[in-house]
Design a protein around this motif. Structure first.
Motif, mmCIF file in Angstrom:
data_model
loop_
_atom_site.group_PDB
_atom_site.id
_atom_site.type_symbol
_atom_site.label_atom_id
_atom_site.label_comp_id
_atom_site.label_asym_id
_atom_site.label_seq_id
_atom_site.Cartn_x
_atom_site.Cartn_y
_atom_site.Cartn_z
ATOM 1 N N SER A 195 0.560 -1.616 0.301
ATOM 2 C CA SER A 195 -0.164 -0.146 -0.010
ATOM 3 C C SER A 195 0.888 0.791 0.366
ATOM 4 C CB SER A 195 -0.997 -0.217 1.200
ATOM 5 O OG SER A 195 -1.458 -1.609 1.303
ATOM 6 N N CYS A 196 0.429 2.093 -0.531
ATOM 7 C CA CYS A 196 1.319 3.396 -0.748
ATOM 8 C C CYS A 196 0.203 4.550 -1.158
ATOM 9 C CB CYS A 196 1.510 3.752 -2.113
ATOM 10 S SG CYS A 196 2.164 5.212 -3.011
ATOM 11 N N CYS A 197 0.441 5.569 0.380
ATOM 12 C CA CYS A 197 -0.200 7.085 0.278
ATOM 13 C C CYS A 197 -0.196 8.089 0.020
ATOM 14 C CB CYS A 197 -0.695 6.808 2.178
ATOM 15 S SG CYS A 197 0.177 7.301 2.820
ATOM 16 N N PHE A 198 -0.313 9.135 0.060
ATOM 17 C CA PHE A 198 0.216 9.840 -0.753
ATOM 18 C C PHE A 198 -0.615 11.869 0.476
ATOM 19 C CE2 PHE A 198 -0.832 14.048 -3.401
ATOM 20 C CZ PHE A 198 -0.089 14.346 -3.688
ATOM 21 N N THR A 199 0.574 12.569 0.289
ATOM 22 C CA THR A 199 -0.222 13.846 0.703
ATOM 23 C C THR A 199 0.979 15.375 -0.408
ATOM 24 O OG1 THR A 199 0.392 15.644 3.187
ATOM 25 C CG2 THR A 199 2.423 14.288 1.816
ATOM 26 N N GLY A 200 0.129 16.209 0.034
ATOM 27 C CA GLY A 200 0.534 17.471 -0.461
ATOM 28 C C GLY A 200 -0.532 18.124 -0.365
ATOM 29 N N HIS A 201 0.340 19.648 -1.090
ATOM 30 C CA HIS A 201 -0.695 20.442 -0.212
ATOM 31 C C HIS A 201 -1.650 21.126 -1.328
ATOM 32 C CE1 HIS A 201 2.308 22.065 1.516
ATOM 33 N NE2 HIS A 201 3.739 22.003 0.987
ATOM 34 N N ALA A 243 4.734 12.299 -1.606
ATOM 35 C CA ALA A 243 4.706 13.525 -1.227
ATOM 36 C C ALA A 243 5.640 14.985 -2.162
ATOM 37 C CB ALA A 243 5.590 13.915 0.621
ATOM 38 N N ALA A 244 4.208 15.642 -2.270
ATOM 39 C CA ALA A 244 4.470 17.095 -3.173
ATOM 40 C C ALA A 244 4.147 17.589 -2.383
ATOM 41 C CB ALA A 244 2.974 16.646 -3.968
ATOM 42 N N ILE A 261 9.573 7.389 1.653
ATOM 43 C CA ILE A 261 9.347 8.476 0.841
ATOM 44 C C ILE A 261 9.807 8.957 -0.429
ATOM 45 C CG2 ILE A 261 8.389 10.979 1.535
ATOM 46 C CD1 ILE A 261 8.536 10.347 4.656
ATOM 47 N N VAL A 262 9.013 8.864 -1.361
ATOM 48 C CA VAL A 262 8.895 9.645 -2.526
ATOM 49 C C VAL A 262 8.942 11.012 -2.546
ATOM 50 C CG1 VAL A 262 8.565 9.225 -4.875
ATOM 51 C CG2 VAL A 262 9.019 7.763 -3.317
ATOM 52 N N ASP A 263 9.510 12.186 -1.983
ATOM 53 C CA ASP A 263 9.374 13.682 -2.253
ATOM 54 C C ASP A 263 9.425 14.502 -3.643
ATOM 55 O OD1 ASP A 263 8.744 15.937 -1.581
ATOM 56 O OD2 ASP A 263 11.304 16.386 -0.988
ATOM 57 N N LEU A 264 8.076 14.859 -3.820
ATOM 58 C CA LEU A 264 8.427 15.712 -5.108
ATOM 59 C C LEU A 264 7.883 16.697 -5.238
ATOM 60 C CD1 LEU A 264 4.687 13.637 -7.140
ATOM 61 C CD2 LEU A 264 7.241 12.532 -6.741
ATOM 62 N N SER A 265 9.097 17.309 -5.884
ATOM 63 C CA SER A 265 9.672 19.271 -5.681
ATOM 64 C C SER A 265 8.223 19.730 -6.782
ATOM 65 C CB SER A 265 10.718 19.674 -5.863
ATOM 66 O OG SER A 265 10.720 19.287 -7.462
ATOM 67 N N ILE A 266 7.656 21.166 -5.632
ATOM 68 C CA ILE A 266 6.389 21.648 -6.641
ATOM 69 C C ILE A 266 6.987 22.613 -7.452
ATOM 70 C CG2 ILE A 266 4.898 23.591 -5.815
ATOM 71 C CD1 ILE A 266 3.867 21.151 -3.569
#
Length: 169
Positions: free
Chosen positions: A7-13, A138-139, A161-166
């Protein structure tokens, strides 16, 4: 539902923290959406088949749309809407509320984390997702708020954590 290890979850602005706000046609938004889609595809290639989404306006809905697109090509993918409270989208603009309802209905699972709104129901939803996943996408721009809380909680819990830059942030 799949086990935590799949399972994978997501967070972002939300739009208010994004440099383009609600202007999804902005090239920076399009770039972020592509990064999210690429991260979802990579997670799937690594064996993640169940995706949890907090269904907040902005990046969460981009993530949900990317996972639903992946599911259209890969029927073993499942999507779970982790909803903090029944009134989550009640005060949203009509277009966003309709989008939210359409996406929730398209998900395979719907988990209502709190029976009513409270000051802590969003964080409770975020903890639920992290507690049921092994990977967080994460974005995130580093600013204080719910996304930062979720990233820090995931770090304490030992999630990858995979960190996606905005773009433009």
């Amino acid at each position: 539902m799949r086990g935590r290890q799949y399972s994978c979850c997501f967070t972002g602005h939300r739009p208010g923290k994004l440099p383009w706000g609600y202007a999804e046609e902005d090239p920076r938004c399009q770039l972020l959406k592509q990064r999210i889609a690429d991260a979802v595809e990579s997670a799937y290639q690594e064996g993640y088949q169940h995706f949890l989404c907090g269904m907040a306006m902005g990046c969460d809905l981009y993530f949900c749309e990317a996972v639903l697109e992946l599911r259209s090509r890969c029927p073993d993918v499942t999507v779970e809407a982790a909803i903090p409270c029944p009134t989550q989208a009640d005060a949203w603009p009509a277009v966003q509320r309709e989008r939210y309802c359409r996406l929730v209905e398209s998900c395979d699972y719907e988990t209502l984390v709190s029976q009513r709104y409270s000051a802590s129901c969003m964080q409770r939803r975020d903890r639920y997702m992290v507690d049921h996943a092994a990977l967080l996408i994460a974005a995130f721009d580093g600013s204080p708020g719910g996304t930062r809380y979720t990233v820090e909680y995931a770090m304490r819990c030992g999630l990858e954590i995979v960190d996606l830059s905005i773009p433009g942030a």
